[in-house]
Design an enzyme around this catalytic site. Structure first.
Site, PDB file in Angstrom:
ATOM      1  N   SER A  12       0.823  -1.214   0.000  1.00  0.00           N
ATOM      2  CA  SER A  12       0.000   0.000   0.000  1.00  0.00           C
ATOM      3  C   SER A  12       0.856   1.262   0.000  1.00  0.00           C
ATOM      4  O   SER A  12       1.982   1.268   0.500  1.00  0.00           O
ATOM      5  CB  SER A  12      -0.851   0.070   1.274  1.00  0.00           C
ATOM      6  OG  SER A  12      -1.480  -1.140   1.541  1.00  0.00           O
ATOM      7  N   THR A 144       6.315 -13.999   7.519  1.00  0.00           N
ATOM      8  CA  THR A 144       6.292 -13.242   8.783  1.00  0.00           C
ATOM      9  C   THR A 144       4.866 -13.037   9.307  1.00  0.00           C
ATOM     10  O   THR A 144       4.403 -11.898   9.445  1.00  0.00           O
ATOM     11  CB  THR A 144       6.965 -11.857   8.605  1.00  0.00           C
ATOM     12  OG1 THR A 144       6.229 -11.121   7.618  1.00  0.00           O
ATOM     13  CG2 THR A 144       8.407 -11.973   8.167  1.00  0.00           C
ATOM     14  N   PHE A 148      -2.259 -14.686  14.965  1.00  0.00           N
ATOM     15  CA  PHE A 148      -3.544 -15.027  14.342  1.00  0.00           C
ATOM     16  C   PHE A 148      -3.336 -15.586  12.933  1.00  0.00           C
ATOM     17  O   PHE A 148      -3.949 -16.581  12.543  1.00  0.00           O
ATOM     18  CB  PHE A 148      -4.428 -13.776  14.321  1.00  0.00           C
ATOM     19  CG  PHE A 148      -5.778 -13.970  13.683  1.00  0.00           C
ATOM     20  CD1 PHE A 148      -6.647 -14.963  14.117  1.00  0.00           C
ATOM     21  CD2 PHE A 148      -6.200 -13.127  12.646  1.00  0.00           C
ATOM     22  CE1 PHE A 148      -7.900 -15.130  13.527  1.00  0.00           C
ATOM     23  CE2 PHE A 148      -7.446 -13.289  12.062  1.00  0.00           C
ATOM     24  CZ  PHE A 148      -8.296 -14.292  12.498  1.00  0.00           C
ATOM     25  N   ASP A 223       4.579  -3.875   8.796  1.00  0.00           N
ATOM     26  CA  ASP A 223       5.228  -3.672   7.494  1.00  0.00           C
ATOM     27  C   ASP A 223       6.700  -3.302   7.665  1.00  0.00           C
ATOM     28  O   ASP A 223       7.565  -3.776   6.918  1.00  0.00           O
ATOM     29  CB  ASP A 223       4.497  -2.562   6.717  1.00  0.00           C
ATOM     30  CG  ASP A 223       3.014  -2.868   6.585  1.00  0.00           C
ATOM     31  OD1 ASP A 223       2.672  -4.045   6.408  1.00  0.00           O
ATOM     32  OD2 ASP A 223       2.197  -1.927   6.683  1.00  0.00           O
TER      33      ASP A 223
END
Ligand code: ATP
Ligand code: PLP
Ligand code: MG
Ligand code: NA
Ligand code: MG
Length: 297
Positions: A12, A144, A148, A223
């Site tokens: 993004s 990575t 969850f 990120d």
């Protein structure tokens, strides 16, 4: 030099603030990499704000850019890095990109942050989960996930350190030789678990780094973490533990600076998510002081 490289980073872009490519490109450049960003979205700001506006790149548009590069012989990369991907069609185009890049450089390292959700909440369409599990994980070199995401990919419930190690073993069996579960929540603190399968006939080398939880909510840290892990693990290809120590040390110095800056400006750091002080932390990225230690199992 062999310890840097040329990275294609598909993530993004936000006009304001640091998530996705905005938090990955600059640190990789500081570590000496050539980075070519493809912006999978261009948004005004990250999606945690009350509103956002902008454009989304579709899978065909991604392939158009790749075609343009290929037509000029510009498709040689040492690394592919991917983060948040919002649709099934875009993820399938990324899989085509992996094949295409590997046909040009069979040694391409694909570093995949399988961003699907956090703390029990899915924030991508549910049909992406099986695509990640069945098609993406098998072609990734380094993965990575957070706790969850590791659960979704392994179908194993991770309630302890031991479960985290087991999840890494399952992921190795599916493909990637390097796995870093970037955060497991254990009694309110964070644990990073790393695992490097060096030889398929031997058990993987595994380690953990304990990280005290800072009482604030940051965005862009996942990120940034994956970018730093790419940067350092390529410089220390046989020492994933050292790479993780360097990445965690940089990131934690940056988070402390971020918290201090907000606090001294009179902000209530618990009221909203904090934009990381990336540019101000460039010394901590270039030359991290090793303040976190990995413990090998
Ligand atoms: P993904 O990108 O897959 O969502 P993630 O959930 O691990 O990964 P983050 O929750 O952003 O991503 O965490 C990434 C890293 O940032 C963690 O490993 C941890 O080192 C650091 N981190 C994030 N928030 C905090 C915090 N409040 N206190 C201390 N460290 C933090
Ligand atoms: N990408 C976009 C567009 C986002 O809006 C966000 C968070 O709001 C992220 C990425 C998340 O980044 P991270 O998981 O690194 O905090
Ligand atoms: Mg998280
Ligand atoms: Na992660
Ligand atoms: Mg995240």
């Amino acid at each position: 030099p062999s310890n840097t490289g040329r990275v294609l980073s598909i993530q993004s872009h936000t006009v304001q603030g640091y998530v996705g490519n905005k938090s990955a490109v600059f640190p990789l450049q500081l570590l000496g990499y050539d980075v070519d960003p493809i912006n999978s979205v261009q948004f005004s700001n990250h999606t945690g704000y009350p509103t956002f506006k902008g454009q989304v790149l579709n899978g065909q548009e991604l392939l158009d850019l790749i075609e343009g590069l290929e037509a000029n012989n510009l498709l040689y990369y040492t690394h592919l890095l991917t983060g948040y991907i919002g649709s099934d069609s875009f993820l399938n185009s990324v899989l085509e990109v992996v094949d295409k890049l590997r046909s040009i450089n069979p040694n391409l390292t694909y570093v995949c942050d399988p961003v699907m959700g956090d703390e029990g909440k899915l924030y991508v369409p549910e049909d992406l989960v099986s695509v990640y599990r069945e098609k993406v994980v098998p072609v990734a070199s380094m993965l990575t996930p957070n706790q969850f995401e590791a659960e979704l990919l392994t179908k194993l419930r991770i309630g302890s350190e031991t479960d985290g190690l087991k999840a890494c073993n399952i992921l190795h069996a599916a493909g990637p030789s390097k796995v870093v579960i970037t955060s497991i929540n254990i009694e309110g603190n964070l644990l990073l678990i790393g695992s490097h399968l060096k030889d398929k006939k031997q058990p993987p080398e595994q380690f953990k780094i304990a990280i005290p939880k800072i009482p604030a909510y940051f965005t862009g840290t996942g990120d940034l973490m994956t970018a730093l892990l790419l940067g350092w693990s390529n410089k220390f290809p046989d020492n994933l533990d050292k790479a993780a120590e360097l990445a965690v040390s940089s990131l934690q110095a940056l988070l402390q600076r971020t918290l201090n800056d907000y606090t001294s400006a009179g902000f209530d750091s618990k009221s909203s998510s904090l934009e990381i002080r990336l540019i101000q932390s460039q010394d901590d990225i270039r030359e991290p002081k090793l303040t976190f230690k990995a413990h090998k199992y």
